[in-house]
Design a protein around this motif. Structure first.
Motif, PDB file in Angstrom:
ATOM      1  N   PHE A   1       0.819  -1.215   0.000  1.00  0.00           N
ATOM      2  CA  PHE A   1       0.000   0.000   0.000  1.00  0.00           C
ATOM      3  C   PHE A   1       0.850   1.262   0.000  1.00  0.00           C
ATOM      4  CE2 PHE A   1      -2.756   3.064   2.488  1.00  0.00           C
ATOM      5  CZ  PHE A   1      -3.549   3.396   1.405  1.00  0.00           C
ATOM      6  N   LYS A   2       1.828   1.332   0.918  1.00  0.00           N
ATOM      7  CA  LYS A   2       2.646   2.538   1.014  1.00  0.00           C
ATOM      8  C   LYS A   2       4.130   2.286   0.815  1.00  0.00           C
ATOM      9  CE  LYS A   2      -0.361   5.387   3.887  1.00  0.00           C
ATOM     10  NZ  LYS A   2      -0.480   6.161   5.148  1.00  0.00           N
ATOM     11  N   GLY A   3       4.575   1.059   1.071  1.00  0.00           N
ATOM     12  CA  GLY A   3       6.002   0.799   1.038  1.00  0.00           C
ATOM     13  C   GLY A   3       6.518   0.253  -0.267  1.00  0.00           C
ATOM     14  N   SER A   4       5.674   0.113  -1.276  1.00  0.00           N
ATOM     15  CA  SER A   4       6.111  -0.460  -2.541  1.00  0.00           C
ATOM     16  C   SER A   4       6.659   0.619  -3.458  1.00  0.00           C
ATOM     17  CB  SER A   4       4.948  -1.176  -3.239  1.00  0.00           C
ATOM     18  OG  SER A   4       5.295  -1.574  -4.540  1.00  0.00           O
ATOM     19  N   LEU A   5       7.782   0.325  -4.107  1.00  0.00           N
ATOM     20  CA  LEU A   5       8.349   1.267  -5.066  1.00  0.00           C
ATOM     21  C   LEU A   5       7.426   1.456  -6.265  1.00  0.00           C
ATOM     22  CD1 LEU A   5      12.073   0.108  -5.065  1.00  0.00           C
ATOM     23  CD2 LEU A   5      11.125   2.140  -3.975  1.00  0.00           C
ATOM     24  N   ALA A   6       6.621   0.436  -6.556  1.00  0.00           N
ATOM     25  CA  ALA A   6       5.730   0.517  -7.707  1.00  0.00           C
ATOM     26  C   ALA A   6       4.590   1.487  -7.456  1.00  0.00           C
ATOM     27  CB  ALA A   6       5.170  -0.856  -8.045  1.00  0.00           C
ATOM     28  N   GLY A   7       4.178   1.611  -6.184  1.00  0.00           N
ATOM     29  CA  GLY A   7       3.041   2.464  -5.869  1.00  0.00           C
ATOM     30  C   GLY A   7       1.793   1.956  -6.557  1.00  0.00           C
ATOM     31  N   LYS A   8       1.155   2.807  -7.348  1.00  0.00           N
ATOM     32  CA  LYS A   8      -0.080   2.433  -8.038  1.00  0.00           C
ATOM     33  C   LYS A   8       0.187   1.828  -9.418  1.00  0.00           C
ATOM     34  CE  LYS A   8      -2.620   6.182  -5.768  1.00  0.00           C
ATOM     35  NZ  LYS A   8      -3.398   7.426  -5.989  1.00  0.00           N
ATOM     36  N   THR A   9       1.435   1.809  -9.837  1.00  0.00           N
ATOM     37  CA  THR A   9       1.775   1.322 -11.175  1.00  0.00           C
ATOM     38  C   THR A   9       1.943  -0.188 -11.174  1.00  0.00           C
ATOM     39  OG1 THR A   9       2.971   3.382 -11.564  1.00  0.00           O
ATOM     40  CG2 THR A   9       3.405   1.558 -13.077  1.00  0.00           C
ATOM     41  N   PRO A  10       1.421  -0.907 -12.178  1.00  0.00           N
ATOM     42  CA  PRO A  10       1.668  -2.348 -12.253  1.00  0.00           C
ATOM     43  C   PRO A  10       3.157  -2.652 -12.280  1.00  0.00           C
ATOM     44  CG  PRO A  10      -0.040  -1.716 -13.805  1.00  0.00           C
ATOM     45  CD  PRO A  10       0.539  -0.440 -13.256  1.00  0.00           C
ATOM     46  N   VAL A  11       3.582  -3.632 -11.494  1.00  0.00           N
ATOM     47  CA  VAL A  11       4.997  -4.003 -11.445  1.00  0.00           C
ATOM     48  C   VAL A  11       5.411  -4.705 -12.730  1.00  0.00           C
ATOM     49  CG1 VAL A  11       6.678  -5.490 -10.278  1.00  0.00           C
ATOM     50  CG2 VAL A  11       5.076  -4.121  -8.931  1.00  0.00           C
ATOM     51  N   LEU A  12       4.549  -5.588 -13.226  1.00  0.00           N
ATOM     52  CA  LEU A  12       4.927  -6.432 -14.363  1.00  0.00           C
ATOM     53  C   LEU A  12       4.747  -5.716 -15.688  1.00  0.00           C
ATOM     54  CD1 LEU A  12       3.416  -9.777 -13.069  1.00  0.00           C
ATOM     55  CD2 LEU A  12       5.693  -8.819 -12.676  1.00  0.00           C
ATOM     56  N   ASN A  13       3.622  -5.011 -15.831  1.00  0.00           N
ATOM     57  CA  ASN A  13       3.400  -4.122 -16.954  1.00  0.00           C
ATOM     58  C   ASN A  13       3.713  -4.796 -18.288  1.00  0.00           C
ATOM     59  OD1 ASN A  13       2.559  -1.746 -18.084  1.00  0.00           O
ATOM     60  ND2 ASN A  13       4.134  -0.468 -17.199  1.00  0.00           N
ATOM     61  N   LYS A  14       4.549  -4.171 -19.139  1.00  0.00           N
ATOM     62  CA  LYS A  14       4.817  -4.709 -20.470  1.00  0.00           C
ATOM     63  C   LYS A  14       5.585  -6.024 -20.414  1.00  0.00           C
ATOM     64  CE  LYS A  14       9.158  -2.215 -21.229  1.00  0.00           C
ATOM     65  NZ  LYS A  14       9.887  -1.256 -22.096  1.00  0.00           N
ATOM     66  N   ASN A  15       6.278  -6.287 -19.296  1.00  0.00           N
ATOM     67  CA  ASN A  15       7.096  -7.498 -19.223  1.00  0.00           C
ATOM     68  C   ASN A  15       6.246  -8.765 -19.211  1.00  0.00           C
ATOM     69  OD1 ASN A  15       9.926  -6.349 -18.817  1.00  0.00           O
ATOM     70  ND2 ASN A  15       8.756  -5.276 -17.247  1.00  0.00           N
ATOM     71  N   ILE A  16       5.060  -8.683 -18.625  1.00  0.00           N
ATOM     72  CA  ILE A  16       4.207  -9.870 -18.662  1.00  0.00           C
ATOM     73  C   ILE A  16       3.520  -9.998 -20.015  1.00  0.00           C
ATOM     74  CG2 ILE A  16       2.089  -8.810 -17.730  1.00  0.00           C
ATOM     75  CD1 ILE A  16       1.846 -11.465 -16.047  1.00  0.00           C
ATOM     76  N   ILE A  17       3.252  -8.891 -20.661  1.00  0.00           N
ATOM     77  CA  ILE A  17       2.668  -8.935 -22.011  1.00  0.00           C
ATOM     78  C   ILE A  17       3.649  -9.569 -22.987  1.00  0.00           C
ATOM     79  CG2 ILE A  17       1.803  -7.537 -23.928  1.00  0.00           C
ATOM     80  CD1 ILE A  17       0.847  -5.494 -21.859  1.00  0.00           C
ATOM     81  N   GLN A  18       4.920  -9.198 -22.869  1.00  0.00           N
ATOM     82  CA  GLN A  18       5.951  -9.703 -23.779  1.00  0.00           C
ATOM     83  C   GLN A  18       6.593 -11.001 -23.299  1.00  0.00           C
ATOM     84  OE1 GLN A  18       8.633  -6.371 -23.946  1.00  0.00           O
ATOM     85  NE2 GLN A  18       7.252  -5.127 -25.197  1.00  0.00           N
ATOM     86  N   GLY A  19       6.254 -11.439 -22.071  1.00  0.00           N
ATOM     87  CA  GLY A  19       6.862 -12.644 -21.526  1.00  0.00           C
ATOM     88  C   GLY A  19       8.336 -12.483 -21.256  1.00  0.00           C
ATOM     89  N   THR A  20       8.729 -11.329 -20.711  1.00  0.00           N
ATOM     90  CA  THR A  20      10.138 -10.999 -20.496  1.00  0.00           C
ATOM     91  C   THR A  20      10.529 -11.200 -19.034  1.00  0.00           C
ATOM     92  OG1 THR A  20       9.945  -9.299 -22.194  1.00  0.00           O
ATOM     93  CG2 THR A  20      11.893  -9.217 -20.770  1.00  0.00           C
ATOM     94  N   PRO A  21      11.600 -11.940 -18.754  1.00  0.00           N
ATOM     95  CA  PRO A  21      12.074 -12.051 -17.362  1.00  0.00           C
ATOM     96  C   PRO A  21      12.541 -10.700 -16.841  1.00  0.00           C
ATOM     97  CG  PRO A  21      13.082 -13.724 -18.765  1.00  0.00           C
ATOM     98  CD  PRO A  21      12.405 -12.750 -19.677  1.00  0.00           C
ATOM     99  N   LEU A  22      12.442 -10.504 -15.538  1.00  0.00           N
ATOM    100  CA  LEU A  22      12.894  -9.278 -14.903  1.00  0.00           C
ATOM    101  C   LEU A  22      14.133  -9.544 -14.062  1.00  0.00           C
ATOM    102  CD1 LEU A  22       9.428  -7.896 -13.780  1.00  0.00           C
ATOM    103  CD2 LEU A  22      10.942  -6.841 -15.444  1.00  0.00           C
ATOM    104  N   ALA A  23      14.850  -8.491 -13.752  1.00  0.00           N
ATOM    105  CA  ALA A  23      16.047  -8.629 -12.921  1.00  0.00           C
ATOM    106  C   ALA A  23      15.673  -9.160 -11.542  1.00  0.00           C
ATOM    107  CB  ALA A  23      16.743  -7.284 -12.787  1.00  0.00           C
ATOM    108  N   VAL A  24      16.463 -10.110 -11.034  1.00  0.00           N
ATOM    109  CA  VAL A  24      16.316 -10.607  -9.673  1.00  0.00           C
ATOM    110  C   VAL A  24      17.415  -9.944  -8.853  1.00  0.00           C
ATOM    111  CG1 VAL A  24      16.332 -12.616  -8.169  1.00  0.00           C
ATOM    112  CG2 VAL A  24      15.376 -12.797 -10.468  1.00  0.00           C
TER     113      VAL A  24
END
Length: 291
Positions: free
Chosen positions: A179-202
């Motif tokens: 709710f308040k502590g996420s860097l993403a805030g109100k923005t989807p975290v996965l966004n275009k990466n899930i649409i494109q099936g792209t891995p994200l940095a771990v």
């Protein structure tokens, strides 16, 4: 299995804490611990004021009139949940958080998220919440009396690198708040990466302790290795940053020297084999990024 030492990826508390199971007939104190665990999980570790507590479902749960699953349903349909994650966030942020809070994982694909968007369109808010809690997956993972818990950060047979890395993008340690502590805030975290099936940095959160040694430091060119660059059929190459190789002559010690870090450039088809090899040799993966 857990990908790397759990404590260094921000999921140590989840590994060390047993799942909460309620057995009917236990004490009020044990019931209270279940109630607190449900609020923490479903509301994404957000602070809950007394005025926001669902007092009637809490009483029904204590009296044995609601199972844990039904109490979870009541909290997920409460004004506290709706005001935090439905009213103030875009649709796909709401849906990805539903997966995290109610099924303990990130969505597997954009098609899965789109299916829940259709449920939201056709059945509304409550139907969307019910779709998770009434699913076979929920029953198999938690049943009636286990509090949902995060499980998507553990690699398993049949899981793709995309699904695995997406969970780490959404789960940034036990102290973070959706709710308040996420860097993403109100923005989807996965966004275009899930649409494109792209891995994200771990990328593990830094410990903040000087000289701790595990937090990744970029390497000089002399410390880099290149494995199979250009060998991918589609040209995709991933950069794996590795730290914590043992120092020469040291026993069970993590190296604190910059030169102990390495960077491997690996085609997508060899990504899974490469991170298994790194762990067999005692390395710790600090991040995986597409280049």
């Amino acid at each position: 299995m857990v990908f790397g030492p759990a404590s260094e990826l921000g999921v140590g508390l989840f590994e060390d804490t047993a799942a909460f199971e309620y057995v009917p007939g236990r004490s009020d104190e044990e019931a209270e611990s279940i109630i607190r665990a449900v609020y923490r999980q479903v509301l994404g570790n957000a602070y809950v004021m007394e005025s926001e507590r669902a007092t009637i479902p809490e009483s029904q749960f204590k009296l044995g009139e609601l199972s844990v699953r039904e109490f979870v349903r009541a909290i997920a349909k409460s004004d506290a949940y709706m005001s935090r994650f439905f009213d103030k966030a875009p649709r796909y942020r709401f849906i990805e958080l539903n997966f995290k809070h109610l099924l303990g994982r990130a969505p597997n694909s954009f098609e899965e998220m789109r299916a829940h968007s259709t449920i939201l369109d056709n059945g509304g808010y409550e139907a969307e919440i019910d779709s998770y809690l009434d699913s076979d997956e929920y029953q198999e993972a938690y049943g009636e009396f286990f509090v949902p818990f995060y499980r998507g950060y553990k690699s398993k047979p049949g899981q793709t690198m995309v699904e695995f890395t997406h969970m780490f993008a959404m789960l940034r340690g036990a102290s973070s708040s959706d709710f308040k502590g996420s860097l993403a805030g109100k923005t989807p975290v996965l966004n275009k990466n899930i649409i494109q099936g792209t891995p994200l940095a771990v990328i593990p959160p830094s410990s903040g302790v000087a000289g701790n040694g595990w937090s990744f430091q970029d390497t000089t060119l002399g410390a880099r290795s290149r494995h199979g660059v250009g060998a991918s059929s589609n040209g995709k190459v991933y950069r794996i940053e590795v730290t914590a190789y043992a120092s020469p002559g040291a026993v069970n010690r993590v190296s604190r020297f910059r030169r102990s870090n390495k960077v491997y450039l690996v085609p997508f088809e060899k990504l899974s084999d490469e991170y298994k090899r790194i762990h067999r040799q005692g390395g710790q993966i600090a991040s995986i990024t597409s280049i």
